[in-house]
Design a protein around this motif. Structure first.
Motif, PDB file in Angstrom:
ATOM      1  N   LYS A  76       4.894 -69.514  31.181  1.00 10.69           N
ATOM      2  CA  LYS A  76       6.150 -69.644  31.934  1.00 10.69           C
ATOM      3  C   LYS A  76       6.771 -68.282  32.193  1.00 10.69           C
ATOM      4  O   LYS A  76       7.193 -67.975  33.315  1.00 10.69           O
ATOM      5  CB  LYS A  76       7.146 -70.531  31.172  1.00 10.69           C
ATOM      6  N   GLN A  77       6.823 -67.462  31.148  1.00 12.90           N
ATOM      7  CA  GLN A  77       7.421 -66.130  31.264  1.00 12.90           C
ATOM      8  C   GLN A  77       6.642 -65.279  32.262  1.00 12.90           C
ATOM      9  O   GLN A  77       7.222 -64.635  33.135  1.00 12.90           O
ATOM     10  CB  GLN A  77       7.438 -65.461  29.892  1.00 12.90           C
ATOM     11  N   THR A  79       4.471 -66.206  34.658  1.00 13.09           N
ATOM     12  CA  THR A  79       4.436 -66.706  36.029  1.00 13.09           C
ATOM     13  C   THR A  79       5.783 -66.551  36.725  1.00 13.09           C
ATOM     14  O   THR A  79       5.831 -66.352  37.933  1.00 13.09           O
ATOM     15  CB  THR A  79       3.981 -68.177  36.105  1.00 13.09           C
ATOM     16  N   SER A  80       6.865 -66.608  35.962  1.00 10.95           N
ATOM     17  CA  SER A  80       8.182 -66.445  36.597  1.00 10.95           C
ATOM     18  C   SER A  80       8.479 -64.978  36.887  1.00 10.95           C
ATOM     19  O   SER A  80       9.230 -64.665  37.801  1.00 10.95           O
ATOM     20  CB  SER A  80       9.288 -67.038  35.720  1.00 10.95           C
ATOM     21  N   GLY A  81       7.868 -64.071  36.132  1.00 12.70           N
ATOM     22  CA  GLY A  81       8.145 -62.651  36.306  1.00 12.70           C
ATOM     23  C   GLY A  81       7.176 -61.931  37.222  1.00 12.70           C
ATOM     24  O   GLY A  81       7.334 -60.749  37.497  1.00 12.70           O
ATOM     25  N   PRO A  87       2.573 -71.281  42.751  1.00 13.97           N
ATOM     26  CA  PRO A  87       2.684 -72.276  41.668  1.00 13.97           C
ATOM     27  C   PRO A  87       1.697 -73.433  41.782  1.00 13.97           C
ATOM     28  O   PRO A  87       1.155 -73.882  40.778  1.00 13.97           O
ATOM     29  CB  PRO A  87       4.125 -72.773  41.772  1.00 13.97           C
ATOM     30  N   SER A 106       3.936 -75.050  34.761  1.00 18.58           N
ATOM     31  CA  SER A 106       5.016 -75.074  35.737  1.00 18.58           C
ATOM     32  C   SER A 106       6.246 -74.405  35.142  1.00 18.58           C
ATOM     33  O   SER A 106       6.472 -74.490  33.932  1.00 18.58           O
ATOM     34  CB  SER A 106       5.343 -76.535  36.083  1.00 18.58           C
ATOM     35  N   PRO A 107       7.063 -73.766  35.983  1.00 20.28           N
ATOM     36  CA  PRO A 107       8.300 -73.169  35.474  1.00 20.28           C
ATOM     37  C   PRO A 107       9.254 -74.192  34.867  1.00 20.28           C
ATOM     38  O   PRO A 107      10.099 -73.862  34.063  1.00 20.28           O
ATOM     39  CB  PRO A 107       8.934 -72.519  36.715  1.00 20.28           C
ATOM     40  N   SER A 108       9.084 -75.471  35.229  1.00 21.72           N
ATOM     41  CA  SER A 108       9.991 -76.499  34.707  1.00 21.72           C
ATOM     42  C   SER A 108       9.474 -77.169  33.436  1.00 21.72           C
ATOM     43  O   SER A 108      10.159 -78.030  32.867  1.00 21.72           O
ATOM     44  CB  SER A 108      10.228 -77.566  35.774  1.00 21.72           C
TER      45      SER A 108
END
Length: 115
Positions: A76-77, A79-81, A87, A106-108
């Motif tokens: 998550k960290q 892929t979000s950064g 996605p 997934s970010p969620s």
């Protein structure tokens, strides 16, 4: 006095019965999955053998709940950064490699619920 052969057997038994301590780190997650980046950004039409080897290696390493949660949080960290990741492609990488993971990438995703 114990004979050398007896000592060797005793040491082997102690090593074999010692609990295995496994702790997946975020660095390991990144290292194992770095071959997947070009595919995850849409720059490559297919996953590479190195990417799938990393996915399988991570899946095999992350056996405990704590390891899976660490891997989930790291994914998550990371892929979000990281800009440019797609996605929908990232989420499908495990299945493209024939690996089933116990959570959605997934970010969620709530990593505290990963077991």
């Amino acid at each position: 006095m114990a004979r050398p052969a007896h000592l060797a057997v005793l040491v082997a038994l102690l090593v074999a019965t010692a609990p295995a301590v496994s702790a997946v780190t975020c660095g390991q997650v990144v290292s194992m999955l770095s071959p997947c980046i070009n595919y995850a950004m849409g720059r490559s039409p297919t996953t590479t053998p190195a990417c799938c080897a990393g996915v399988r290696g991570l899946n095999n390493a992350a056996r405990s709940t704590a390891d899976r949660q660490t891997a989930c949080n790291c994914l998550k960290q990371q892929t979000s950064g990281m800009g440019g990741l797609k996605p929908n492609i990232v989420a499908g990488i495990p299945s493209k490699c024939g690996v089933s993971v116990p959570y959605a990438i997934s970010p969620s995703t709530d990593c505290s619920k990963v077991h």
